[in-house]
Scaffold this active site. Sequence first.
Site, PDB file in Angstrom:
ATOM      1  N   ALA A   1       0.852  -0.635   0.151  1.00 53.76           N
ATOM      2  CA  ALA A   1       0.091  -0.179   0.003  1.00 53.76           C
ATOM      3  C   ALA A   1       0.633   1.110   0.084  1.00 53.76           C
ATOM      4  O   ALA A   1       1.997   1.508   0.214  1.00 53.76           O
ATOM      5  CB  ALA A   1      -0.856  -0.286   1.420  1.00 53.76           C
ATOM      6  N   TRP A   2       0.158   2.442  -0.046  1.00 57.14           N
ATOM      7  CA  TRP A   2       1.156   3.917   0.054  1.00 57.14           C
ATOM      8  C   TRP A   2       1.373   4.403   1.331  1.00 57.14           C
ATOM      9  O   TRP A   2       2.100   5.242   0.914  1.00 57.14           O
ATOM     10  CB  TRP A   2       0.333   4.694  -1.184  1.00 57.14           C
ATOM     11  CG  TRP A   2      -1.403   4.708  -0.898  1.00 57.14           C
ATOM     12  CD1 TRP A   2      -2.429   4.372  -2.126  1.00 57.14           C
ATOM     13  CD2 TRP A   2      -1.612   5.713   0.276  1.00 57.14           C
ATOM     14  NE1 TRP A   2      -2.968   4.754  -1.169  1.00 57.14           N
ATOM     15  CE2 TRP A   2      -2.847   5.338  -0.590  1.00 57.14           C
ATOM     16  CE3 TRP A   2      -1.096   6.883   1.030  1.00 57.14           C
ATOM     17  CZ2 TRP A   2      -3.898   5.768   0.329  1.00 57.14           C
ATOM     18  CZ3 TRP A   2      -2.243   7.322   1.951  1.00 57.14           C
ATOM     19  CH2 TRP A   2      -3.675   7.015   1.099  1.00 57.14           C
ATOM     20  N   ASN A   3       1.270   3.610   2.030  1.00 62.02           N
ATOM     21  CA  ASN A   3       1.081   4.722   3.618  1.00 62.02           C
ATOM     22  C   ASN A   3       2.249   4.517   4.007  1.00 62.02           C
ATOM     23  O   ASN A   3       3.523   5.541   4.727  1.00 62.02           O
ATOM     24  CB  ASN A   3      -0.110   4.790   4.784  1.00 62.02           C
ATOM     25  CG  ASN A   3      -0.012   3.481   4.860  1.00 62.02           C
ATOM     26  OD1 ASN A   3       0.569   2.560   4.004  1.00 62.02           O
ATOM     27  ND2 ASN A   3      -0.626   2.785   6.243  1.00 62.02           N
TER      28      ASN A   3
ATOM     29  N   LYS B   1       6.156  -5.370  -5.459  1.00 63.00           N
ATOM     30  CA  LYS B   1       4.472  -4.371  -6.160  1.00 63.00           C
ATOM     31  C   LYS B   1       4.901  -3.714  -5.627  1.00 63.00           C
ATOM     32  O   LYS B   1       3.561  -3.620  -4.497  1.00 63.00           O
ATOM     33  CB  LYS B   1       3.927  -4.957  -6.770  1.00 63.00           C
ATOM     34  CG  LYS B   1       2.758  -3.798  -7.758  1.00 63.00           C
ATOM     35  CD  LYS B   1       2.244  -4.897  -8.505  1.00 63.00           C
ATOM     36  CE  LYS B   1       1.406  -3.767  -8.283  1.00 63.00           C
ATOM     37  NZ  LYS B   1       1.508  -2.307  -7.615  1.00 63.00           N
TER      38      LYS B   1
ATOM     39  N   VAL C   1      -9.922  -4.170   1.691  1.00 54.71           N
ATOM     40  CA  VAL C   1     -10.622  -4.403   2.321  1.00 54.71           C
ATOM     41  C   VAL C   1     -10.477  -5.337   0.491  1.00 54.71           C
ATOM     42  O   VAL C   1     -10.625  -6.074   0.318  1.00 54.71           O
ATOM     43  CB  VAL C   1     -11.252  -4.149   3.299  1.00 54.71           C
ATOM     44  CG1 VAL C   1     -12.720  -5.494   3.057  1.00 54.71           C
ATOM     45  CG2 VAL C   1     -11.279  -4.384   4.792  1.00 54.71           C
TER      46      VAL C   1
ATOM     47  N   THR D   1      -9.901  -4.710  -2.121  1.00 50.06           N
ATOM     48  CA  THR D   1      -9.032  -5.686  -3.103  1.00 50.06           C
ATOM     49  C   THR D   1      -8.152  -6.723  -3.214  1.00 50.06           C
ATOM     50  O   THR D   1      -7.949  -7.409  -3.551  1.00 50.06           O
ATOM     51  CB  THR D   1      -7.651  -4.256  -2.752  1.00 50.06           C
ATOM     52  OG1 THR D   1      -7.918  -2.994  -3.167  1.00 50.06           O
ATOM     53  CG2 THR D   1      -6.729  -4.620  -3.958  1.00 50.06           C
TER      54      THR D   1
ATOM     55  N   GLU E   1      -3.114  -8.224   5.037  1.00 49.39           N
ATOM     56  CA  GLU E   1      -2.992  -6.949   6.089  1.00 49.39           C
ATOM     57  C   GLU E   1      -4.003  -6.248   5.688  1.00 49.39           C
ATOM     58  O   GLU E   1      -3.257  -5.061   4.584  1.00 49.39           O
ATOM     59  CB  GLU E   1      -1.900  -6.649   6.296  1.00 49.39           C
ATOM     60  CG  GLU E   1      -0.437  -7.291   6.685  1.00 49.39           C
ATOM     61  CD  GLU E   1      -0.925  -7.916   7.833  1.00 49.39           C
ATOM     62  OE1 GLU E   1      -1.635  -7.390   9.228  1.00 49.39           O
ATOM     63  OE2 GLU E   1      -0.166  -8.789   8.274  1.00 49.39           O
TER      64      GLU E   1
ATOM     65  N   CYS F   1      -3.936   1.627   8.953  1.00 42.30           N
ATOM     66  CA  CYS F   1      -4.901   1.047   9.497  1.00 42.30           C
ATOM     67  C   CYS F   1      -5.354   1.142  10.424  1.00 42.30           C
ATOM     68  O   CYS F   1      -6.158   0.538  10.827  1.00 42.30           O
ATOM     69  CB  CYS F   1      -4.108  -0.178   8.226  1.00 42.30           C
ATOM     70  SG  CYS F   1      -2.215  -0.611   9.564  1.00 42.30           S
TER      71      CYS F   1
ATOM     72  N   GLY G   1      -8.138  -8.931   7.847  1.00 38.27           N
ATOM     73  CA  GLY G   1      -6.968  -9.142   6.981  1.00 38.27           C
ATOM     74  C   GLY G   1      -7.437 -11.497   7.509  1.00 38.27           C
ATOM     75  O   GLY G   1      -7.498 -11.669   7.990  1.00 38.27           O
TER      76      GLY G   1
ATOM     77  N   GLU H   1       1.471 -10.393  10.551  1.00 32.45           N
ATOM     78  CA  GLU H   1       3.447  -9.970   9.692  1.00 32.45           C
ATOM     79  C   GLU H   1       4.191  -9.563  10.972  1.00 32.45           C
ATOM     80  O   GLU H   1       3.463  -8.942  12.548  1.00 32.45           O
ATOM     81  CB  GLU H   1       3.174  -9.045   9.390  1.00 32.45           C
ATOM     82  CG  GLU H   1       2.844  -9.517   7.672  1.00 32.45           C
ATOM     83  CD  GLU H   1       2.700  -7.793   6.776  1.00 32.45           C
ATOM     84  OE1 GLU H   1       2.842  -6.447   7.446  1.00 32.45           O
ATOM     85  OE2 GLU H   1       3.079  -8.131   5.511  1.00 32.45           O
TER      86      GLU H   1
END
Length: 506
Positions: A157-159, A182, A236, A238, A256, A290, A472, A476
């Site tokens: 993700a981008w955060n 990715k 969620v 995606t 996650e 998140c 999730g 992790e």
Amino acid sequence: MTLHGLPYKPESLYYDGKVQAPSGEYPWTIEDPSTAQPLVQLIPSSTDDVDKAMDSAQKAFLDWSGTCYIERSRILRRAAEIIRKRNDELAEVETRNTGRPFSETSAVDIPSGADVLEFYANLVGSGGLNGETTRLRDDAWVYTTKEPLGVCVGIGAWNYPLQIALWKSAPCLAAGNTMIYKPSEFTPLHGAELAAIYTEAGLPPGVFNVINGNGSIGDYAVRHERTAKVSFTGQVSTGQKVASAAGLGTKYTTMELGGKSALIVCGDAPLELAVDAAMMANFYSTGQVCANGTRVFVPESRKAAFEVLLLNKMQFIRMGDPMDPATNFGPLANGIHFEKVRDYLVHGSVHDKATLLCGGSDAQPAMRTSDDPKWREGFWIDPTVFTDCHDDMKIVQEEIFGPVLCILTYKTIEEAVKRANATNFGLAAGVITSDINQAHRIVSQLQAGITWINSWGESPAEMSVGGWKLSGLGVENGQLGIEAWVQNKSTLVDMSGQIATVFAET
Ligand code: NAD
């Protein structure tokens, strides 16, 4: 300055231990969220590029999975060392790409990413992948071994881009797998940089590879015949698509995903502690975390005092140049997300009719009216507090992923816990109280994978994190985290020289 005079190198594909030329169509531009100015233009990976990266990862798996644990551990620790040495430089890349203040990225993202790398390097280097041995009887025993899975796909993700890449790749590689990573299409700048660091540390070519592009290239990698496992961080909706696609190939998954977590302030909670926790749970990273505690449950009798102290402390939120060490509040990460959060602010006031305590859709963040015009186009938004909220409001039910705190009042602890659990999400939850027995009692009843007592947000390498319900699958970090990257094999050894056959002559 590089391509077209833009500040970052256009590196978006990495396999076989080096940067490669991507062959995808339609280059896209990465913007600095604080100014909306371009940072770099990248070319996405094509499916052909993904195939080549997969071949590289598959080939590398044969040797890497057989490398002895001490050697694997040494290489990963070396990578952690390089990351720590380059802390500020890497943090600046994260700040430019995400808009999150340098005061955060330099103190949290890079150090916590390096910590996880070191944690898993140490774990496998000191017997963390040992299985069990059980003596069945005098002449038979059972042993288990933990085997790597193969080529694993990590999707971010981008955060917290670099941190996510490290939280996935560290246990993946430590367990002997290889990875195709990715990043989010909004925050790809760290990807090739991390791959180069791994190479510099001695990681063999093909063990860690980077592809880039949007969801369709991610989907191609997930469904790829070489992919043994997918570790995904994102929304969620995606995650459900990714898990379904992976499920078709019976591939292992770790998900996650998002949340709408509850922070319960008890009647006996020290007010200062409660307000500090609520602020960290809502305004850190401009609310783009998140595990944020966006539903803040406060006893009716303490609501007024809580709000006074909260408003007082909100003056310490310092919006400004993200690279200024004094800044503790940056812009939202991209234009699409900015519009989404603003829509929620309008909805909160107009449709949900929540009481606006501060911020809101009509607020004009100082950076958008700054004397320096360069900030005015950035995705700035004021921190917002809605109060007198109800459980059925959209702003209380859906993940906003922005700096929006909702205050809900309650009469009894039983009621607060019941309402905290009344959601399909189950990522995080927390309780603030002076009564340690009450704290444990409440935590045991909360339906969430990550919980905090008199704290919020700290997520050290030693702590396993992962969501329940829609938030999730799997965890992790921590010792439990390694299990997501291995498959167990059981072996029964019999030394009696006889089979207990039922087909013997009678
Ligand atoms: P997103 O779901 O939009 O995108 C995440 C990634 O998935 C991106 O790399 C994207 O390109 C890729 N993707 C999109 N469609 C795909 C498909 N069909 N197949 C494969 N890949 C696909 O999420 P986002 O907006 O980037 O991130 C924000 C979300 O991430 C929030 O919901 C947040 O709660 C969640 N998040 C969760 C955690 C956690 O640990 N639980 C951590 C950080 C962020």
